[in-house]
Design an enzyme around this catalytic site. Sequence first.
Site, PDB file in Angstrom:
ATOM      1  N   HIS A  17      10.638  61.077  93.033  1.00 26.59           N
ATOM      2  CA  HIS A  17       9.792  60.009  92.476  1.00 26.59           C
ATOM      3  C   HIS A  17       8.743  59.561  93.510  1.00 26.59           C
ATOM      4  CE1 HIS A  17      13.560  58.869  89.970  1.00 26.59           C
ATOM      5  NE2 HIS A  17      12.685  59.371  89.118  1.00 26.59           N
ATOM      6  N   LYS A  41      20.199  56.471  78.246  1.00 26.95           N
ATOM      7  CA  LYS A  41      21.025  56.285  79.450  1.00 26.95           C
ATOM      8  C   LYS A  41      21.687  54.918  79.347  1.00 26.95           C
ATOM      9  CE  LYS A  41      18.010  59.314  82.142  1.00 26.95           C
ATOM     10  NZ  LYS A  41      16.910  59.403  83.122  1.00 26.95           N
ATOM     11  N   ARG A  91       9.473  68.707  86.389  1.00 21.37           N
ATOM     12  CA  ARG A  91      10.182  69.636  87.284  1.00 21.37           C
ATOM     13  C   ARG A  91      10.357  71.019  86.683  1.00 21.37           C
ATOM     14  NH1 ARG A  91      15.002  65.525  87.710  1.00 21.37           N
ATOM     15  NH2 ARG A  91      14.333  65.539  85.550  1.00 21.37           N
ATOM     16  N   SER A 129      17.710  61.629  89.392  1.00 22.44           N
ATOM     17  CA  SER A 129      18.546  60.419  89.533  1.00 22.44           C
ATOM     18  C   SER A 129      19.952  60.697  89.018  1.00 22.44           C
ATOM     19  CB  SER A 129      17.935  59.251  88.756  1.00 22.44           C
ATOM     20  OG  SER A 129      16.693  58.897  89.304  1.00 22.44           O
TER      21      SER A 129
HETATM   22  O1  PNS Z   1      13.207  58.099  84.120  1.00 23.12           O
HETATM   23  P1  PNS Z   1      13.423  58.348  82.645  1.00 23.12           P
HETATM   24  O2  PNS Z   1      14.758  57.798  82.208  1.00 23.12           O
HETATM   25  O3  PNS Z   1      13.254  59.791  82.268  1.00 23.12           O
HETATM   26  O4  PNS Z   1      12.259  57.522  81.894  1.00 23.12           O
HETATM   27  C1  PNS Z   1      12.140  57.545  80.478  1.00 23.12           C
HETATM   28  C2  PNS Z   1      11.278  56.357  80.015  1.00 23.12           C
HETATM   29  C3  PNS Z   1      11.930  55.042  80.463  1.00 23.12           C
HETATM   30  C4  PNS Z   1       9.897  56.472  80.616  1.00 23.12           C
HETATM   31  C5  PNS Z   1      11.203  56.412  78.449  1.00 23.12           C
HETATM   32  O5  PNS Z   1      12.506  56.352  77.927  1.00 23.12           O
HETATM   33  C6  PNS Z   1      10.348  55.292  77.875  1.00 23.12           C
HETATM   34  O6  PNS Z   1       9.137  55.395  77.880  1.00 23.12           O
HETATM   35  N1  PNS Z   1      11.003  54.190  77.437  1.00 23.12           N
HETATM   36  C7  PNS Z   1      10.314  53.018  76.954  1.00 23.12           C
HETATM   37  C8  PNS Z   1      10.327  52.917  75.423  1.00 23.12           C
HETATM   38  C9  PNS Z   1       9.156  53.661  74.817  1.00 23.12           C
HETATM   39  O7  PNS Z   1       8.004  53.341  75.047  1.00 23.12           O
HETATM   40  N2  PNS Z   1       9.450  54.698  74.021  1.00 23.12           N
HETATM   41  C10 PNS Z   1       8.433  55.478  73.343  1.00 23.12           C
HETATM   42  C11 PNS Z   1       7.996  56.678  74.148  1.00 23.12           C
HETATM   43  S1  PNS Z   1       8.872  58.079  73.599  1.00 23.12           S
END
Ligand code: PNS
Length: 160
Positions: A17, A41, A91, A129
């Site tokens: 990150h 998660k 990745r 993570s």
């Molecule tokens: O680090 P991660 O867990 O891969 O991040 C995923 C994240 C938090 C960026 C994604 O789940 C997200 O954007 N969540 C917020 C809710 C949202 O906007 N959802 C619509 C986009 S699909």
Amino acid sequence: MSIAVYPGSFDPITLGHMDIIRRASQCFDKVLVCVMVNCDKKQPMFSREKRLELIQKSVAQFPNVEVELWDGLLADYAVKCGASILVKGVRNMTDFDLEMQMARINKGISPTLETVFLPASAEYEHFSSTMAREMIRYGQPLEQYVPAAVAAELKDRKEF
Ligand code: PNS
């Protein structure tokens, strides 16, 4: 002024990150690291407040990077902040497939939002993570994969 959002759950933040944050900070005037909820998660290892604190300590060296918590839609956060770019680190093809879907969903919600993919640097390609949490549970040293602030937090904590 170009404002980019780098969203994630950061549970915990890793050097992968950090590499994306550093590179994004060189591409855009301002980078907002947004600590978000990933509904897939369920039980985070670190509280949102702790994740925020660990990221803030880790990015203090970058003057154009800020960190915030947000538990709503990513697209809403970007609009609220005047950001037109979402940064995602990629990745492998699994990441790419998921990120392509999310990029299209986010553009559907807010058509002016562009998602920019940064390829993970080779040394961090295999780490996540999820791997960090697994290694923490088994008491494995993580110094080579996480920023100093996270390593220090792990030393201080006895239980996870
Ligand atoms: O680090 P991660 O867990 O891969 O991040 C995923 C994240 C938090 C960026 C994604 O789940 C997200 O954007 N969540 C917020 C809710 C949202 O906007 N959802 C619509 C986009 S699909």
